[in-house]
Design an enzyme around this catalytic site. Structure first.
Site, PDB file in Angstrom:
ATOM      1  NE  ARG A 148       2.151   2.909   2.268  1.00 16.88           N
ATOM      2  CZ  ARG A 148       3.497   2.968   1.818  1.00 16.88           C
ATOM      3  NH1 ARG A 148       4.101   4.209   2.170  1.00 16.88           N
ATOM      4  NH2 ARG A 148       3.716   2.301   0.983  1.00 16.88           N
ATOM      5  NE  ARG A 169      12.705   1.652  -4.509  1.00 13.04           N
ATOM      6  CZ  ARG A 169      11.675   2.382  -3.972  1.00 13.04           C
ATOM      7  NH1 ARG A 169      11.877   3.709  -4.471  1.00 13.04           N
ATOM      8  NH2 ARG A 169      10.742   1.869  -3.319  1.00 13.04           N
ATOM      9  CE  LYS A 190      12.058   5.755   0.663  1.00 10.41           C
ATOM     10  NZ  LYS A 190      11.624   4.376   1.155  1.00 10.41           N
ATOM     11  NE  ARG A 216       2.254   2.247  -2.622  1.00 12.50           N
ATOM     12  CZ  ARG A 216       3.421   2.687  -2.541  1.00 12.50           C
ATOM     13  NH1 ARG A 216       3.713   3.896  -1.772  1.00 12.50           N
ATOM     14  NH2 ARG A 216       4.669   2.127  -2.532  1.00 12.50           N
ATOM     15  NE  ARG A 227       6.810  -1.884  -1.480  1.00 11.35           N
ATOM     16  CZ  ARG A 227       6.006  -1.049  -0.960  1.00 11.35           C
ATOM     17  NH1 ARG A 227       4.927  -1.644  -0.264  1.00 11.35           N
ATOM     18  NH2 ARG A 227       6.317   0.253  -0.748  1.00 11.35           N
TER      19      ARG A 227
HETATM   20  P1  AMP Z   1       7.767   3.962  -3.390  1.00 11.17           P
HETATM   21  O1  AMP Z   1       6.569   4.598  -3.891  1.00 11.17           O
HETATM   22  O2  AMP Z   1       9.131   4.748  -3.513  1.00 11.17           O
HETATM   23  O3  AMP Z   1       7.717   2.816  -2.359  1.00 11.17           O
HETATM   24  O4  AMP Z   1       8.063   2.927  -5.039  1.00 11.17           O
HETATM   25  C1  AMP Z   1       6.943   2.171  -5.246  1.00 11.17           C
HETATM   26  C2  AMP Z   1       7.425   1.228  -6.370  1.00 11.17           C
HETATM   27  O5  AMP Z   1       8.061   2.037  -7.588  1.00 11.17           O
HETATM   28  C3  AMP Z   1       8.749   0.419  -6.017  1.00 11.17           C
HETATM   29  O6  AMP Z   1       8.428  -0.832  -5.581  1.00 11.17           O
HETATM   30  C4  AMP Z   1       9.354   0.147  -7.536  1.00 11.17           C
HETATM   31  O7  AMP Z   1       8.517  -0.851  -8.004  1.00 11.17           O
HETATM   32  C5  AMP Z   1       9.149   1.256  -8.227  1.00 11.17           C
HETATM   33  N1  AMP Z   1      10.135   2.641  -8.118  1.00 11.17           N
HETATM   34  C6  AMP Z   1      10.025   3.557  -7.424  1.00 11.17           C
HETATM   35  N2  AMP Z   1      11.498   4.111  -7.488  1.00 11.17           N
HETATM   36  C7  AMP Z   1      12.222   3.185  -8.017  1.00 11.17           C
HETATM   37  C8  AMP Z   1      13.469   3.287  -8.391  1.00 11.17           C
HETATM   38  N3  AMP Z   1      14.419   4.194  -8.098  1.00 11.17           N
HETATM   39  N4  AMP Z   1      14.192   2.209  -9.235  1.00 11.17           N
HETATM   40  C9  AMP Z   1      13.215   1.121  -9.600  1.00 11.17           C
HETATM   41  N5  AMP Z   1      12.000   1.099  -9.228  1.00 11.17           N
HETATM   42  C10 AMP Z   1      11.362   2.156  -8.565  1.00 11.17           C
END
Ligand code: AMP
Length: 213
Positions: free
Chosen positions: A125, A88, A13, A158, A169
């Site tokens: 990654r 989410r 994404k 990360r 996740r």
């Molecule tokens: P991402 O970079 O989108 O993989 O997000 C990394 C982490 O941020 C996720 O594993 C969640 O802990 C948190 N996070 C990002 N977006 C959301 C969301 N919409 N709702 C809840 N937690 C989020």
């Protein structure tokens, strides 16, 4: 209008949102990036979110709501906004509905990738802490191992791309996020794009879907 880019962690994404925003001028809003910025700056939001993110769990909805308001507030009503990482869960999808007047959701595009491919992508990654560039140890390696091609900083993994967090996740995705596909399906807004193959091919498929909206 808002275009929700959805899919499991590692589906691509972020990569695709970046390509689409660079080439088409769409506004990209990544809630993960926004949260990481708060963590880095040590804000109140960052203090709540940091440990939760490291474990791979979801940050509470009220925190996400603050971020959404903050980020969307800076965006004009006529712009195309790509939402990467939000909603989410169903409750977040419902929250997004309350913005209908100014920012209608025109589609939720699902980037579909198998679990085994997701694990391979996430575990390999590597990210640049300075400029945000993303690499993969085998699929998209930097010219010099461990060093960012763009700004020469040392690349990091990360914390939530470590094996113990990846499983959490992906499970959180299945339990909380996958149901939003049905939510958007019932509204006639669900679209699916295969997330496997060359980024350029996936980009073209996504662009075709967005152009038709
Ligand atoms: P991402 O970079 O989108 O993989 O997000 C990394 C982490 O941020 C996720 O594993 C969640 O802990 C948190 N996070 C990002 N977006 C959301 C969301 N919409 N709702 C809840 N937690 C989020």
């Amino acid at each position: 209008m808002i275009v929700v880019l959805t899919g499991a962690p590692g589906a691509g994404k972020g990569t695709q949102a970046e390509l689409l925003s660079q080439r088409c001028g769409y506004k990209k809003l990544s809630t993960g990036d926004a949260l990481r910025k708060h963590v880095k700056l040590g804000t109140d939001i960052g203090k709540v979110a940091g440990a939760i993110m490291e474990k791979g769990e979801l940050v509470p909805d009220d925190v996400l709501f603050k971020i959404l308001k903050e980020e969307l507030g800076a965006i004009g009503a006529t712009e195309v906004v790509l939402l990467d990482g939000y909603p989410r869960n169903i409750s977040q999808a419902e929250t997004l509905e309350t913005l209908k007047a100014t920012q209608p959701v025109k589609a939720a595009i699902h980037l579909e990738v198998d679990r085994n491919d997701l694990i391979a992508r996430l575990s390999g990654r590597r990210v640049c802490p300075s400029c945000g560039s993303t690499f993969h140890v085998t699929e998209n390696p930097p010219k010099k191992a461990g060093i960012c091609d763009k700004c020469s900083s040392q690349l990091n993994q990360r914390a939530d791309d470590k094996p113990e967090s990846i499983g959490v996740r992906l499970d959180v995705y299945e339990k909380n996020t996958r149901p939003i596909l049905d939510f958007y399906g019932k509204k006639g807004l669900y679209k699916k794009v295969a997330g496997i193959g060359q980024p350029e091919t996936i980009y073209k498929s996504l662009k075709t879907v967005i152009d038709a909206l």
